[in-house]
Design a protein around this motif. Structure first.
Motif, short mmCIF file in Angstrom:
data_model
loop_
_atom_site.label_atom_id
_atom_site.label_comp_id
_atom_site.label_asym_id
_atom_site.label_seq_id
_atom_site.Cartn_x
_atom_site.Cartn_y
_atom_site.Cartn_z
N ASP A 137 0.84 -1.20 0.00
CA ASP A 137 0.00 0.00 0.00
C ASP A 137 0.88 1.26 0.00
O ASP A 137 0.83 2.06 0.92
CB ASP A 137 -0.94 -0.03 1.22
N ARG A 173 -7.13 -4.02 0.35
CA ARG A 173 -7.68 -5.38 0.36
C ARG A 173 -8.61 -5.60 -0.83
O ARG A 173 -8.67 -6.71 -1.37
CB ARG A 173 -8.45 -5.63 1.66
N SER A 190 0.17 -8.26 7.93
CA SER A 190 1.54 -8.47 7.46
C SER A 190 2.52 -8.83 8.58
O SER A 190 3.72 -8.79 8.39
CB SER A 190 2.01 -7.23 6.72
N GLY A 296 -9.62 0.87 10.08
CA GLY A 296 -10.69 0.78 11.07
C GLY A 296 -12.11 0.82 10.54
O GLY A 296 -12.41 1.44 9.54
N GLU A 298 -13.87 -1.32 9.08
CA GLU A 298 -14.22 -2.29 8.04
C GLU A 298 -14.53 -3.66 8.63
O GLU A 298 -15.31 -4.42 8.06
CB GLU A 298 -13.11 -2.35 6.98
N TYR A 331 2.17 3.88 12.10
CA TYR A 331 1.94 4.84 11.02
C TYR A 331 0.93 5.89 11.48
O TYR A 331 0.17 5.67 12.42
CB TYR A 331 1.44 4.14 9.76
C1 UD2 Z 1 -7.13 -4.88 13.44
C2 UD2 Z 1 -7.07 -6.00 12.41
C3 UD2 Z 1 -6.75 -5.37 11.07
C4 UD2 Z 1 -7.87 -4.43 10.68
C5 UD2 Z 1 -7.98 -3.39 11.77
C6 UD2 Z 1 -9.14 -2.45 11.59
C7 UD2 Z 1 -6.53 -8.21 13.28
C8 UD2 Z 1 -5.48 -9.12 13.76
N1 UD2 Z 1 -6.11 -7.01 12.81
O1 UD2 Z 1 -6.04 -4.05 13.63
O2 UD2 Z 1 -6.62 -6.34 10.07
O3 UD2 Z 1 -9.06 -5.12 10.50
O4 UD2 Z 1 -8.19 -3.99 13.03
O5 UD2 Z 1 -9.09 -1.78 10.41
O6 UD2 Z 1 -7.69 -8.56 13.29
N2 UD2 Z 1 -2.13 -1.40 6.32
C9 UD2 Z 1 -2.17 -1.01 4.99
N3 UD2 Z 1 -2.39 0.31 4.70
C10 UD2 Z 1 -2.59 1.26 5.68
C11 UD2 Z 1 -2.59 0.84 7.02
C12 UD2 Z 1 -2.37 -0.50 7.31
O7 UD2 Z 1 -2.01 -1.84 4.10
O8 UD2 Z 1 -2.78 2.41 5.34
C13 UD2 Z 1 -1.91 -2.82 6.65
C14 UD2 Z 1 -0.91 -3.10 7.75
O9 UD2 Z 1 0.40 -3.16 7.26
C15 UD2 Z 1 -1.43 -4.42 8.33
C16 UD2 Z 1 -2.93 -4.35 8.09
O10 UD2 Z 1 -3.14 -3.32 7.15
O11 UD2 Z 1 -0.92 -5.52 7.64
C17 UD2 Z 1 -3.71 -4.08 9.37
O12 UD2 Z 1 -3.19 -2.96 10.07
P1 UD2 Z 1 -2.72 -3.07 11.60
O13 UD2 Z 1 -1.91 -4.28 11.80
O14 UD2 Z 1 -2.13 -1.77 11.99
O15 UD2 Z 1 -4.11 -3.25 12.30
P2 UD2 Z 1 -4.44 -4.02 13.72
O16 UD2 Z 1 -3.86 -5.37 13.72
O17 UD2 Z 1 -4.12 -3.10 14.81
#
Ligand code: UD2
Ligand code: MN
Length: 531
Positions: A137, A173, A190, A296, A298, A331
């Protein structure tokens, strides 16, 4: 098992100081290989100083986890097989559909991203894994450019796709979903690690019914030591939400009936990062709302949509995937995009219940854009009402309607100060604060319930060991019962018969229970008092 202790730079031997950062890591790895084996924790001494300390600090800052420790652990570390015998005997990889695994990332560390990838490649039956789509992304970290491109070229099943601008995880996604060629899509964050046999139990559910969206049990990978901590299968959590429209974990309701504790469990919501979904079904329900930005909301959108439009959500106890849960974002997110996403979610899916969300953000105006297409989709799919969802899928969910008051609680004598729960869960248990009122809900949003609780989300105002604190709400806790009198405007603690008073301690305001008397420091106003 004694965890391996990395006691500090010196204790791992005389490593020449002129080596580069990467060479040093290789050197350490070779001496005690492999660190973190079988998910064991890697501890570091607190006494580390100098350049190394700075490197470790930088890793934390960029990732919100201990990147230095992650880099010491092999990108294909072995894990224990956590499966119960019951699971081992039950699942086979025969007659299951192929999958496209979609992993979106923004500025992910090399070692965590690659560990996610290798855990998928190594622990999925090859004939079921059609491809892994890595969706970048619009990251700007160097290691994710040519180096990643060259690396992934070695793996024919891996396809690296880059967005042409920062889309946020939701639209990233959708990019992945549209590119996926297998009949089933599995999404992962990731920074995950799949365990043995993680895939088959998920797919089995989709074969049973393609409208089931199946989530694994999400185990914890410690953000500091990278220990893999498997959830006890007898004590699995399912999903819920609060009226701020944030996802929460909750215990399985005690009256939930299952023949075996390892059978799939229906859940009102999923955490959102890790799940398998039938590609056709995902397409039919319109993927996600493309108007969601960055992060968030979604996860609840998908959850409500799936249930209300004819599908269901399950957590599958035989499937385990680890995830690094972080305390904060590495981020930048302003919080504004979350509010906007949540407002879109409320507008489209919550019907009359949207008001509870708006109440909690101080009834602020949110410019959420155009949601006509989403509303039309809901109509076209003939989805059920939110009221139906609450009654049938999440009957335990408390409806705020039964409250006596809801909103800010401010001290009349100090019109600008409010009760504030701003120490966020899970550290929320603690002293309650008095802070300037900001009128935006959040930590200053309270509910005064019919049974006398003064509640913030799942935490209640409590009086314990002589202190006014916040503690998890419990049904019959006498220490949590308060009487608010509209005449006197006192907040009286029933058990002690005393009232809440503001004290000025040097420059800080604190709360104490004292004998009730007419004094402005004891006079409070509760917003939206409606009895
Ligand atoms: C949780 C979810 C996450 C997502 C989020 C709400 C789990 C384990 N994790 O937060 O999947 O549903 O809640 O939105 O259920 N990323 C991008 N672009 C961006 C920002 C993030 O591709 O602009 C990627 C990031 O690298 C990661 C994924 O999106 O792989 C989820 O982000 P996170 O890990 O910061 O979210 P998390 O686990 O706190
Ligand atoms: Mn994550």
């Amino acid at each position: 098992m004694e965890p391996f202790k990395l006691m500090g730079w010196e204790s791992v031997g005389p490593i020449s100081t002129h080596l580069t950062y990467r060479d040093r890591i290789t050197a350490i790895k070779n001496r005690e290989f492999p660190l973190g084996k079988f998910g064991k924790p890697v501890f570091m001494a607190n006494s580390i100083k100098g350049t190394l300390r700075l490197i470790i600090k930088k890793g934390w800052k960029e990732n919100a986890f201990n990147q230095f420790v992650s880099d010491l652990i092999p990108i294909d570390r072995p894990l224990l097989d956590f499966r119960d015998k019951w699971c081992l005997e039950r699942y086979s990889s025969k007659l299951l559909p192929e999958v496209s695994v979609v992993i979106c990332f923004f500025n992910e560390a090399w070692s965590t991203l690659l560990r996610t990838l290798h855990s998928v490649l190594n622990r999925s039956p090859p004939h079921l894994l059609r491809e892994v789509l890595l969706i970048d992304d619009f990251s700007d970290m160097d290691h994710l450019k040519v180096r990643l491109e060259n690396y992934t070229r070695n793996f024919p099943k891996v396809n690296l796709i880059r967005t042409s601008q920062r889309e946020g995880l939701i639209r990233a996604r959708i990019v992945g979903a549209k590119k996926a060629s297998a009949p089933v899509i599995v999404f992962l964050d990731s920074h995950c690690e799949c365990t043995n046999g993680w895939l088959e139990p998920l797919l089995e559910r989709l074969v049973e019914n393609p409208k089931i969206v199946a989530s694994p049990v999400i185990d914890h990978i410690d953000p500091n030591t990278f220990e893999y901590i498997s959830q006890n299968p007898k004590d699995i959590y399912i999903g819920g939400f609060n009226w701020n429209l944030k996802f929460i974990w909750r215990s399985i309701p005690t009256d939930y009936k299952r023949e075996h504790f390892l059978l799939p469990i229906k859940t009102p919501t999923i955490a959102g990062g890790l799940f398998a979904i039938d590609k056709e079904f995902f397409y039919c329900i319109g993927y996600y709302d493309e108007g969601f930005d960055v992060w968030g909301g979604e996860n609840l959108e998908l959850s409500f949509k799936v249930w209300m439009c004819g599908g269901s959500l399950e957590i599958v106890p035989c499937s385990h995937v680890g995830h690094i849960f972080r305390a904060n974002f590495p981020y930048y997110t302003s919080g504004e995009s979350f509010k906007r996403n949540a407002a879109r979610l409320a507008e489209v899916w919550l019907d009359d219940y949207a008001k509870y969300f708006y109440e909690r953000i101080g009834n602020a105006e949110v410019s959420f854009g155009d949601v006509t297409a989403q509303k039309e989709l809901r109509k076209k799919l003939k989805c059920k009402s939110f009221n139906w969802y609450l009654r049938n899928i999440y009957p335990e969910k408390k409806i705020p309607k039964s409250n006596v008051a809801s909103g800010q609680i401010y001290n009349i004598g100090n019109i600008a100060v409010c009760l504030d729960a701003s120490v966020a869960p899970p550290q929320v248990t603690g002293l309650i604060h008095v802070m300037p009122c900001h009128g935006q809900g959040g930590a200053q949003f309270w509910e005064y319930t019919k049974d006398g609780k003064i509640q913030h989300e799942d935490y209640c105002l409590d009086y314990l060991f002589g202190l006014i604190t916040l503690f998890s709400c419990r049904d019959r806790a006498v220490t949590q019962v308060w009487l608010y009198e509209t005449k006197t405007k006192f907040i009286q603690h029933i058990q002690t018969q005393q009232c809440i008073k503001i004290f000025k301690d040097q420059n800080e305001l604190t709360l104490k229970l004292v004998e009730c008397m007419n004094d402005t420091t004891q006079v409070w106003s509760m917003e939206n008092y409606n009895i």
